[in-house]
Design a protein around this motif. Structure first.
Motif, PDB file in Angstrom:
ATOM      1  N   GLY A   1       3.267  -4.748   4.063  1.00 21.57           N
ATOM      2  CA  GLY A   1       2.165  -5.592   4.126  1.00 21.57           C
ATOM      3  C   GLY A   1       2.227  -6.759   5.190  1.00 21.57           C
ATOM      4  O   GLY A   1       1.316  -7.455   5.170  1.00 21.57           O
ATOM      5  N   ASN A   2       2.859  -6.212   6.183  1.00 21.07           N
ATOM      6  CA  ASN A   2       3.206  -7.533   7.463  1.00 21.07           C
ATOM      7  C   ASN A   2       1.927  -7.564   8.286  1.00 21.07           C
ATOM      8  O   ASN A   2       2.173  -8.433   9.103  1.00 21.07           O
ATOM      9  N   GLN A   3       1.021  -6.934   8.115  1.00 19.77           N
ATOM     10  CA  GLN A   3      -0.193  -7.454   8.909  1.00 19.77           C
ATOM     11  C   GLN A   3      -1.001  -8.525   8.358  1.00 19.77           C
ATOM     12  O   GLN A   3      -1.972  -9.012   8.945  1.00 19.77           O
ATOM     13  N   TYR A   4      -0.611  -8.989   7.202  1.00 20.47           N
ATOM     14  CA  TYR A   4      -0.764 -10.145   6.560  1.00 20.47           C
ATOM     15  C   TYR A   4      -2.447 -10.260   6.193  1.00 20.47           C
ATOM     16  O   TYR A   4      -3.023 -11.100   6.639  1.00 20.47           O
ATOM     17  N   ASN A   5      -3.111  -9.153   6.087  1.00 18.70           N
ATOM     18  CA  ASN A   5      -4.434  -9.168   5.865  1.00 18.70           C
ATOM     19  C   ASN A   5      -4.729  -8.377   4.533  1.00 18.70           C
ATOM     20  O   ASN A   5      -4.035  -7.838   3.761  1.00 18.70           O
ATOM     21  N   SER A   6      -6.088  -8.480   4.404  1.00 15.79           N
ATOM     22  CA  SER A   6      -6.438  -8.177   3.018  1.00 15.79           C
ATOM     23  C   SER A   6      -6.589  -6.671   2.737  1.00 15.79           C
ATOM     24  O   SER A   6      -6.902  -6.141   1.739  1.00 15.79           O
ATOM     25  N   THR A   7      -6.413  -5.879   3.920  1.00 12.24           N
ATOM     26  CA  THR A   7      -6.397  -4.373   3.683  1.00 12.24           C
ATOM     27  C   THR A   7      -5.181  -3.587   3.836  1.00 12.24           C
ATOM     28  O   THR A   7      -4.953  -2.486   3.597  1.00 12.24           O
ATOM     29  N   ASN A   8      -4.132  -4.574   4.348  1.00 13.23           N
ATOM     30  CA  ASN A   8      -2.775  -3.966   4.472  1.00 13.23           C
ATOM     31  C   ASN A   8      -2.084  -4.044   2.965  1.00 13.23           C
ATOM     32  O   ASN A   8      -1.652  -5.348   2.600  1.00 13.23           O
ATOM     33  N   LEU A   9      -2.012  -3.124   2.069  1.00 16.53           N
ATOM     34  CA  LEU A   9      -1.509  -3.329   0.705  1.00 16.53           C
ATOM     35  C   LEU A   9      -0.270  -2.690   0.557  1.00 16.53           C
ATOM     36  O   LEU A   9       0.156  -1.784   1.271  1.00 16.53           O
ATOM     37  N   PHE A  10       0.722  -3.133  -0.411  1.00 16.12           N
ATOM     38  CA  PHE A  10       1.783  -2.782  -0.742  1.00 16.12           C
ATOM     39  C   PHE A  10       2.162  -2.994  -2.146  1.00 16.12           C
ATOM     40  O   PHE A  10       1.557  -3.482  -2.898  1.00 16.12           O
ATOM     41  N   ARG A  11       3.203  -2.033  -2.672  1.00 15.79           N
ATOM     42  CA  ARG A  11       4.014  -2.287  -3.864  1.00 15.79           C
ATOM     43  C   ARG A  11       5.517  -2.000  -4.122  1.00 15.79           C
ATOM     44  O   ARG A  11       5.887  -1.032  -3.424  1.00 15.79           O
ATOM     45  N   VAL A  12       6.111  -2.542  -4.881  1.00 19.36           N
ATOM     46  CA  VAL A  12       7.438  -2.310  -4.907  1.00 19.36           C
ATOM     47  C   VAL A  12       8.010  -1.551  -6.237  1.00 19.36           C
ATOM     48  O   VAL A  12       8.533  -0.596  -6.077  1.00 19.36           O
ATOM     49  N   TRP A  13       7.563  -1.979  -7.368  1.00 21.88           N
ATOM     50  CA  TRP A  13       7.706  -1.335  -8.713  1.00 21.88           C
ATOM     51  C   TRP A  13       6.840  -0.184  -8.948  1.00 21.88           C
ATOM     52  O   TRP A  13       5.662  -0.195  -8.612  1.00 21.88           O
ATOM     53  N   LEU A  14       7.592   1.089  -9.446  1.00 22.53           N
ATOM     54  CA  LEU A  14       6.715   2.304  -9.553  1.00 22.53           C
ATOM     55  C   LEU A  14       6.823   2.618 -10.828  1.00 22.53           C
ATOM     56  O   LEU A  14       7.915   2.932 -11.437  1.00 22.53           O
ATOM     57  N   PRO A  15       5.847   2.481 -11.819  1.00 23.78           N
ATOM     58  CA  PRO A  15       5.748   2.837 -13.108  1.00 23.78           C
ATOM     59  C   PRO A  15       6.165   4.705 -13.002  1.00 23.78           C
ATOM     60  O   PRO A  15       5.973   5.292 -12.228  1.00 23.78           O
ATOM     61  N   GLN A  16       6.699   4.986 -14.176  1.00 18.59           N
ATOM     62  CA  GLN A  16       7.251   6.400 -14.226  1.00 18.59           C
ATOM     63  C   GLN A  16       6.380   7.072 -15.327  1.00 18.59           C
ATOM     64  O   GLN A  16       6.487   6.892 -16.477  1.00 18.59           O
ATOM     65  N   PRO A  17       5.491   7.976 -14.942  1.00 20.83           N
ATOM     66  CA  PRO A  17       5.044   8.154 -13.708  1.00 20.83           C
ATOM     67  C   PRO A  17       4.082   7.173 -12.999  1.00 20.83           C
ATOM     68  O   PRO A  17       3.591   6.375 -13.663  1.00 20.83           O
ATOM     69  N   ILE A  18       4.071   7.408 -11.856  1.00 22.15           N
ATOM     70  CA  ILE A  18       2.927   6.371 -11.037  1.00 22.15           C
ATOM     71  C   ILE A  18       1.522   7.083 -10.883  1.00 22.15           C
ATOM     72  O   ILE A  18       1.748   8.374 -10.159  1.00 22.15           O
TER      73      ILE A  18
ATOM     74  N   MET B   1      -1.287   8.030  -8.686  1.00 16.62           N
ATOM     75  CA  MET B   1      -1.487   7.578  -7.354  1.00 16.62           C
ATOM     76  C   MET B   1      -2.900   7.014  -6.939  1.00 16.62           C
ATOM     77  O   MET B   1      -3.014   6.859  -5.785  1.00 16.62           O
ATOM     78  N   TYR B   2      -3.835   7.285  -7.737  1.00 19.95           N
ATOM     79  CA  TYR B   2      -4.985   6.696  -7.505  1.00 19.95           C
ATOM     80  C   TYR B   2      -5.213   5.231  -7.463  1.00 19.95           C
ATOM     81  O   TYR B   2      -6.144   4.473  -6.804  1.00 19.95           O
ATOM     82  N   TYR B   3      -4.150   4.618  -8.297  1.00 27.38           N
ATOM     83  CA  TYR B   3      -4.238   3.133  -8.700  1.00 27.38           C
ATOM     84  C   TYR B   3      -3.113   2.603  -8.106  1.00 27.38           C
ATOM     85  O   TYR B   3      -2.299   1.660  -8.514  1.00 27.38           O
ATOM     86  N   LEU B   4      -2.648   3.009  -6.675  1.00 26.54           N
ATOM     87  CA  LEU B   4      -1.457   2.510  -6.329  1.00 26.54           C
ATOM     88  C   LEU B   4      -1.374   1.095  -5.912  1.00 26.54           C
ATOM     89  O   LEU B   4      -0.503   0.366  -6.132  1.00 26.54           O
ATOM     90  N   PHE B   5      -2.645   0.747  -5.406  1.00 27.34           N
ATOM     91  CA  PHE B   5      -2.437  -0.568  -4.473  1.00 27.34           C
ATOM     92  C   PHE B   5      -3.548  -1.444  -4.907  1.00 27.34           C
ATOM     93  O   PHE B   5      -4.699  -1.254  -4.771  1.00 27.34           O
ATOM     94  N   PRO B   6      -3.284  -2.464  -5.871  1.00 33.41           N
ATOM     95  CA  PRO B   6      -4.428  -3.315  -6.232  1.00 33.41           C
ATOM     96  C   PRO B   6      -4.988  -4.184  -5.032  1.00 33.41           C
ATOM     97  O   PRO B   6      -4.163  -4.641  -4.286  1.00 33.41           O
ATOM     98  N   GLU B   7      -6.397  -4.323  -5.094  1.00 31.08           N
ATOM     99  CA  GLU B   7      -7.006  -4.956  -4.034  1.00 31.08           C
ATOM    100  C   GLU B   7      -7.098  -6.423  -4.375  1.00 31.08           C
ATOM    101  O   GLU B   7      -7.424  -6.848  -5.688  1.00 31.08           O
ATOM    102  N   LYS B   8      -7.545  -7.184  -3.654  1.00 29.77           N
ATOM    103  CA  LYS B   8      -8.108  -8.702  -3.839  1.00 29.77           C
ATOM    104  C   LYS B   8      -6.720  -9.434  -4.670  1.00 29.77           C
ATOM    105  O   LYS B   8      -7.373 -10.375  -5.377  1.00 29.77           O
ATOM    106  N   THR B   9      -5.771  -9.115  -4.506  1.00 26.33           N
ATOM    107  CA  THR B   9      -4.686  -9.898  -5.267  1.00 26.33           C
ATOM    108  C   THR B   9      -4.705 -11.256  -4.887  1.00 26.33           C
ATOM    109  O   THR B   9      -4.141 -12.167  -5.658  1.00 26.33           O
ATOM    110  N   TRP B  10      -5.136 -11.759  -3.616  1.00 36.34           N
ATOM    111  CA  TRP B  10      -5.234 -13.114  -3.014  1.00 36.34           C
ATOM    112  C   TRP B  10      -6.102 -13.742  -4.069  1.00 36.34           C
ATOM    113  O   TRP B  10      -5.546 -15.095  -4.116  1.00 36.34           O
TER     114      TRP B  10
END
Ligand SMILES: [Zn+2]
Length: 679
Positions: free
Chosen positions: A635-652, A654-663
């Motif tokens: 996420g180091n572009q520090y913008n609203s389109t560069n999204l990331f996540r650390v914790w991975l539900p088991q299973p994850i 893949m369609y809902y990987l990155f929630p948007e608008k968390t800001w």
């Protein structure tokens, strides 16, 4: 990195000589320190950290600390700008304490001139009776009055420590006298000042500089006042009917979130003061309280990347970290947690605090620094997007976290390689050089060659000033279960979570090779949540949407050594049978990580990580590799389109990987997404 030219190197050397003399002049007053630290910092000016960490520190100093409009910071004091409840008074001291450490590390005349000028500015604002406040007298004890005074005191002491300037110490004494005059025994109780909702913590944390003033002046009145202040913490008062009880509750093992006014970094600042009070009283109960508090914070609040808090408060964060939190991991909390760990490392010599410093440094802190050190995040999430701190206090062109991030970064030289009574202690593995003092007036130069934490092999050359017998302690991180330590080719036994201690006659040219366990580790989320994360060495990995796209299927992390079932009679079926959820029964689970080279995008480290795809029951299971990068780069572009996540539900899914608008969860209704000033 440090020295750009031979001329500058020469000036630095001159500066280093001057500095060492100054240290001698500005040492604590003989007799005030009752308990010697188990570990002390090697002289900052003898440290050169190179590699990626060295570059980050350089950016923090050049683009951040030394580039600040620091002349703005004394104005709140001279013009009483906090009238009505502001906290602009905190910036002078927060910035100054980071600048003083930057100067200690790079003692150039240019850096010295900046410190001199800043102190001159502040002292002009000191009133005749010593009062040094950003509030007008009629608003004495206003919300953040004592808080701002605290930082001003810390800054003046930092200046005295670096330069031996007695005028600065005298000014700090006078400012403390003015504080005692209004809040000593029989006067206003500091436990009934500051914001009531914060339970007076902002005021009470003034304990730390008060004890530091005692340590340097030797004047008993400051010690008496410090003890009086801590006694007040135990007494019922109008703000807290049960009292703050920070010593009692910590000794009883209370969870931080249940303690009075769980404002995370103010609370930790109070415990930093208790560390200083322990040094001058030897009261073991105080040390025990801080150790227990630190352990409780670690167990209940610190998240995988080495910070905590939601909306600046303790929040039972260790258990809640898999959720999308409101305003998680304030950078002020990261830096103050690191400062508290540093205190505990110095006092106890227990390497577990260095393990924590390292995790915070490479993950939470480094990820929060943006724009090459010009600016910082306020909050850092484990999911969603990164965003810069808003311009919180325009008159100082700063925010609390922009001022505090560098204080965490500038701690690094101080805990990297330390000194003990028996020899040097190696806590941090990084390309660089250190000079440590040895008993008997001798010295030893230690040089590290490594690209750690990209890889886990560290080569250390040991150059004592002559053949000498002493001990070298090498931190073996708790996560390094398979470690190889060799001295001149000979194996030395070592245990994770301890220091390997090597006592021998050291001679110039001796070499230590350390090979740490850099297998990918699968980390299970605390609590009863089936979420996993991946770490490698001290570095937490994350999925980033620059490298991983949404897909309409599930994936599972695929641990090393997973058993595949083959049923050839049905046409080559290949599958993995379900396993129980990972739990404490399976403490060490590893995963194969393949470095991606060259690293994609603007990231430090990237790896192909194996996941399991299960088409359906016994059919067509296969391995899918996803790229994960280090958390600090995610996420180091520090913008609203560069999204990331650390914790991975088991299973994850893949369609809902990155929630948007968390800001929007992080900032309030009607606010705009913060932008880096001047960008
Ligand atoms: Zn902050």
């Amino acid at each position: 990195m440090k020295n750009h030219s031979p001329l500058l190197a020469f000036i630095c050397l001159l500066g280093a000589g001057f500095l060492n003399q100054a240290f001698a002049a500005a040492d604590t007053k003989k007799g005030t320190i009752v308990v010697a630290d188990a570990l002390s910092a090697a002289p900052y000016s003898s440290v050169t950290i190179k590699g990626t960490l060295g570059t980050k520190m350089e950016q923090c100093i050049v683009n951040g600390i030394m580039a600040k409009e620091y002349t703005l910071y004394a104005k709140p004091f001279s013009d009483k700008m906090d009238k009505g409840g502001g906290f602009a008074g905190e910036f002078w001291g927060k910035w100054f304490t980071s600048a003083a450490l930057a100067f200690a590390y790079q003692p150039t005349p240019a850096h010295k001139a900046i410190l001199d000028h800043a102190v001159e500015d502040l002292l002009k604002a000191q009133e005749a009776d010593g009062r040094l406040s950003s509030y007008p007298r009629e608003e004495e004890f206003g919300f953040w009055d004592i808080w701002g005074r605290k930082y001003a005191l810390l800054g003046l002491i930092a200046y005295y420590d670096q330069t031996g300037d007695n005028a600065a110490l005298k000014a700090a004494c006078k400012a403390t006298d003015a504080l005692i005059a209004i809040s000593g025994p029989g006067k206003k109780k500091l436990t009934e000042t500051g914001l009531q909702i914060l339970g007076s913590l902002s005021s009470c944390s003034v304990l730390e500089p008060v004890v530091l003033v005692y340590q340097r002046s030797g004047e008993k009145k400051y010690l008496d006042y410090a003890k009086y202040l801590v006694k007040l913490w135990s007494e019922p008062n109008s703000y807290n009917p049960q009292g703050l009880r920070y010593v009692e509750d910590a000794l009883a093992g209370a969870d931080p979130v249940t303690m009075v006014a769980p404002k995370a970094y103010e609370m930790m600042s109070c415990y930093e003061g208790l560390c200083e009070l322990y040094r001058v009283t030897g009261d073991k109960k105080l040390l025990e309280a801080v150790v227990r508090f630190g352990e409780r914070v670690l167990a209940k609040e610190i998240m995988i990347v080495g910070s905590g808090s939601s909306a600046e408060l303790w929040c039972d964060g260790a258990n809640r970290q898999t959720e999308i939190l409101e305003q998680p991991m304030e950078t002020c909390v990261t830096a103050t947690w690191m400062k508290l760990c540093n205190q505990l490392l110095r006092l106890t010599g227990d390497p577990k605090w260095a393990d924590q410093l390292e995790i915070s440094l490479y993950n939470a802190l480094m990820g929060a620094m943006c724009e090459d050190g010009k600016w910082w995040a306020y909050y850092s999430s484990l999911i969603g997007e990164r965003m810069p701190s808003p311009m919180q206090v325009p008159v100082c062109q700063s925010s609390c976290c922009v001022a505090n991030g560098p204080r965490g970064m500038m701690l690094t030289p101080g805990w990297s390689v330390m000194q003990s009574g028996s020899g040097p202690v190696i806590n941090l593995f990084a390309e660089g050089e250190w000079n440590c003092n040895l008993p008997g007036g001798h010295t030893v130069k230690i040089a590290q060659q490594t690209d750690y934490p990209v890889n886990g092999i560290v080569s250390l050359s040991i150059e004592p000033s002559k053949n000498l017998t002493f001990s070298i302690k090498v931190r073996i991180p708790a996560w390094s279960k398979r470690t190889h330590l060799r001295i001149n080719g000979d194996s030395v036994p070592c245990q994770p979570g301890t220091y390997a201690i090597v006592t021998r006659e050291w001679k110039p040219g001796d070499r230590i090779i350390l090979d740490l366990d850099f297998r990918g580790r699968i980390i299970r989320a605390p609590g009863n949540v089936n979420n996993l994360a991946v770490m490698r060495g001290p570095v937490v990995l994350a999925l980033d949407n620059r490298f991983v796209q949404a897909q309409d299927y599930n994936l599972w992390l695929l641990p090393e050594g997973t058993t595949w079932e083959f049923k050839n009679e049905f046409g080559g079926l290949k599958y993995v049978l379900p396993k129980p959820c990972l739990s404490e029964q399976y403490p060490d689970v590893y995963i194969d990580l393949k470095p991606v080279s060259p690293t994609p995008g603007d990231v430090w480290m990237a790896f192909e990580v194996p996941f399991l795809y299960r088409y359906t029951h016994f059919f067509d299971h296969r391995q899918v590799n996803l790229v994960m990068c280090d958390y600090a780069s995610a996420g180091n572009q520090y913008n609203s389109t560069n999204l990331f996540r650390v914790w991975l539900p088991q299973p994850i899914f893949m369609y809902y990987l990155f929630p948007e608008k968390t800001w929007r969860v992080l900032y309030r209704d009607g606010e705009k997404r913060p932008e880096i000033p001047g960008k």
